[in-house]
Scaffold this motif. Sequence first.
Motif, mmCIF file in Angstrom:
data_model
loop_
_atom_site.group_PDB
_atom_site.id
_atom_site.type_symbol
_atom_site.label_atom_id
_atom_site.label_comp_id
_atom_site.label_asym_id
_atom_site.label_seq_id
_atom_site.Cartn_x
_atom_site.Cartn_y
_atom_site.Cartn_z
ATOM 1 N N GLN A 166 4.853 -8.808 -10.636
ATOM 2 C CA GLN A 166 3.448 -8.951 -12.164
ATOM 3 C C GLN A 166 3.046 -8.436 -11.881
ATOM 4 N N ASN A 167 1.808 -8.899 -10.668
ATOM 5 C CA ASN A 167 0.005 -8.399 -10.061
ATOM 6 C C ASN A 167 0.399 -6.871 -10.193
ATOM 7 N N PHE A 168 1.278 -6.505 -9.071
ATOM 8 C CA PHE A 168 1.638 -5.338 -8.318
ATOM 9 C C PHE A 168 1.794 -4.623 -9.611
ATOM 10 N N LEU A 169 2.244 -4.132 -10.623
ATOM 11 C CA LEU A 169 2.637 -2.919 -11.896
ATOM 12 C C LEU A 169 2.100 -3.208 -12.223
ATOM 13 N N SER A 170 0.916 -4.722 -12.690
ATOM 14 C CA SER A 170 0.642 -4.543 -13.851
ATOM 15 C C SER A 170 -1.110 -3.965 -13.612
ATOM 16 N N GLY A 171 -1.198 -3.809 -12.334
ATOM 17 C CA GLY A 171 -2.541 -2.800 -12.102
ATOM 18 C C GLY A 171 -2.692 -3.131 -10.661
ATOM 19 N N GLN A 172 -2.210 -4.141 -9.844
ATOM 20 C CA GLN A 172 -2.537 -4.082 -8.371
ATOM 21 C C GLN A 172 -2.237 -2.269 -7.501
ATOM 22 N N TRP A 173 -1.560 -2.068 -7.970
ATOM 23 C CA TRP A 173 -1.105 -1.010 -7.089
ATOM 24 C C TRP A 173 -2.213 0.471 -7.395
ATOM 25 N N VAL A 174 -2.361 0.544 -8.404
ATOM 26 C CA VAL A 174 -4.152 1.676 -8.897
ATOM 27 C C VAL A 174 -4.711 0.944 -8.007
ATOM 28 N N GLU A 175 -5.544 -0.571 -7.549
ATOM 29 C CA GLU A 175 -6.272 -0.596 -7.161
ATOM 30 C C GLU A 175 -6.038 0.072 -5.259
ATOM 31 N N ARG A 176 -4.778 -0.202 -4.852
ATOM 32 C CA ARG A 176 -4.135 0.114 -3.637
ATOM 33 C C ARG A 176 -4.515 1.613 -3.452
ATOM 34 N N TYR A 177 -4.085 1.970 -4.875
ATOM 35 C CA TYR A 177 -4.195 3.610 -4.675
ATOM 36 C C TYR A 177 -5.259 4.356 -4.112
ATOM 37 N N ILE A 178 -6.643 3.545 -4.860
ATOM 38 C CA ILE A 178 -7.484 4.350 -4.540
ATOM 39 C C ILE A 178 -7.615 4.293 -3.163
ATOM 40 N N LEU A 179 -7.994 2.943 -2.735
ATOM 41 C CA LEU A 179 -8.414 2.427 -1.581
ATOM 42 C C LEU A 179 -7.744 3.326 -0.422
ATOM 43 N N GLU A 180 -6.547 3.921 -0.884
ATOM 44 C CA GLU A 180 -5.642 4.188 0.789
ATOM 45 C C GLU A 180 -6.535 5.994 0.758
ATOM 46 N N ASN A 181 -6.387 6.622 -0.866
ATOM 47 C CA ASN A 181 -6.801 7.407 -1.200
ATOM 48 C C ASN A 181 -9.045 7.641 -0.305
ATOM 49 N N ASN A 211 1.119 -1.277 0.016
ATOM 50 C CA ASN A 211 -0.185 -0.341 -0.083
ATOM 51 C C ASN A 211 1.030 1.147 -0.137
ATOM 52 N N GLY A 212 1.597 1.311 0.809
ATOM 53 C CA GLY A 212 3.184 2.106 1.254
ATOM 54 C C GLY A 212 3.454 2.727 -0.799
ATOM 55 N N MET A 213 3.660 1.386 -1.341
ATOM 56 C CA MET A 213 4.785 1.283 -2.729
ATOM 57 C C MET A 213 3.392 2.362 -3.682
ATOM 58 N N ALA A 214 2.128 1.936 -3.491
ATOM 59 C CA ALA A 214 1.468 2.033 -4.431
ATOM 60 C C ALA A 214 1.013 3.792 -4.419
ATOM 61 N N VAL A 215 1.240 4.356 -2.594
ATOM 62 C CA VAL A 215 0.694 5.628 -3.074
ATOM 63 C C VAL A 215 1.765 6.350 -3.433
ATOM 64 N N PHE A 216 3.018 5.843 -3.381
ATOM 65 C CA PHE A 216 3.972 6.286 -4.164
ATOM 66 C C PHE A 216 4.103 6.689 -5.137
ATOM 67 N N ILE A 217 3.706 5.507 -6.012
ATOM 68 C CA ILE A 217 3.500 5.393 -7.545
ATOM 69 C C ILE A 217 2.222 7.051 -7.560
ATOM 70 N N GLY A 218 1.270 6.997 -7.398
ATOM 71 C CA GLY A 218 0.109 6.808 -7.209
ATOM 72 C C GLY A 218 0.048 8.665 -7.651
ATOM 73 N N ASP A 219 0.948 9.530 -6.273
ATOM 74 C CA ASP A 219 0.625 10.213 -6.168
ATOM 75 C C ASP A 219 2.423 10.944 -6.990
#
Length: 321
Positions: free
Chosen positions: A184-199, A102-110
């Motif tokens: 692969q799962n994380f970079l293919s799209g999981q990070w966006v889902e986690r970024y959404i949830l954290e926001n 989740n922390g990495m997802a926020v880093f990428i999204g921001d």
Amino acid sequence: MNLSRIELLLERIAVAVENVAEALDTIAEKQNEVVKKNLYSQNKSNNTLELTEKNELGSLEEIKKENTETQQNFNKIDEFLKSKSIQIKSIPDEDAADYVINGMAVFIGDRYRSISKIYKKLKREMQHGGTITEHLANETQKDISNICQFCTRLHEMAFLEEYKYFKAPRYLIKAKTTILPRAQNFLSGQWVERYILENVKESIQFISQELSKTLSFSYLINPKIILPNGNDFELDIIFEVEGVFYWVEAKTGDYQQHINKYSNMAKSLNLDYKHSIMVLTDINPSASDSLSALFTMTVCQVSEFPNFIKKLLFEDHSQTK
């Protein structure tokens, strides 16, 4: 003589830029240490959480209470779906490593605009464990710092097998991807889902404070469901706040073949366009407005989502008692 002075000046500039880059790297390392101090691990044998930073995460009893309340509130989503003749087939287990993800997802999204070029290359090469080489000489110092932090954190998570940054005057990145399914799962799209949830979580907390009241909240991420016609479907995120339901889908690649299916799903859920949301990483505002009008869904860029969801949640709950 003048040429020698120019060369000396250019050399001094190059050294100064390199010093700035090193200083930024030091700051990034300190930030990573702060994040690491806040990590907690999950003891699966007794289903309790071991805290490593109580000041940040609260007491063990508070976390137990929060988890219990979330589990009880899950019934609201189940009842909502059943009212649409939709059954929950399965729900993925949560993992202690989700905190790091989740922390990495926020880093990428921001920082998506800053790192999108190298992100896309890594995502593509990761399909076969390939290697990338990227020249950063034409990037701004801020973008170079963001890109280096991005690759460093991926390497620390073992989502990159190898990573090396060559400083001034080369400004070069070399990285070898991994074929690990989790990466692969994380970079293919999981990070966006986690970024959404954290926001979503952050927005609910902010609005609760603004309105001086506690908002009940529950969510499911990646639940597999059975539609009324018997077909299987997987939702990215469905959540409810005080009994108001929201469904969000995320895409990092081609979306054209999915949007009509999602529009039909919104009708099955009986959710209006504001509460049926598609978040895309790469789409211009004019195109997202057109898609929103055509398919009765809200379509927005990943960078627009934090403000959008905060505004929507405030509109939905500022008038409620």
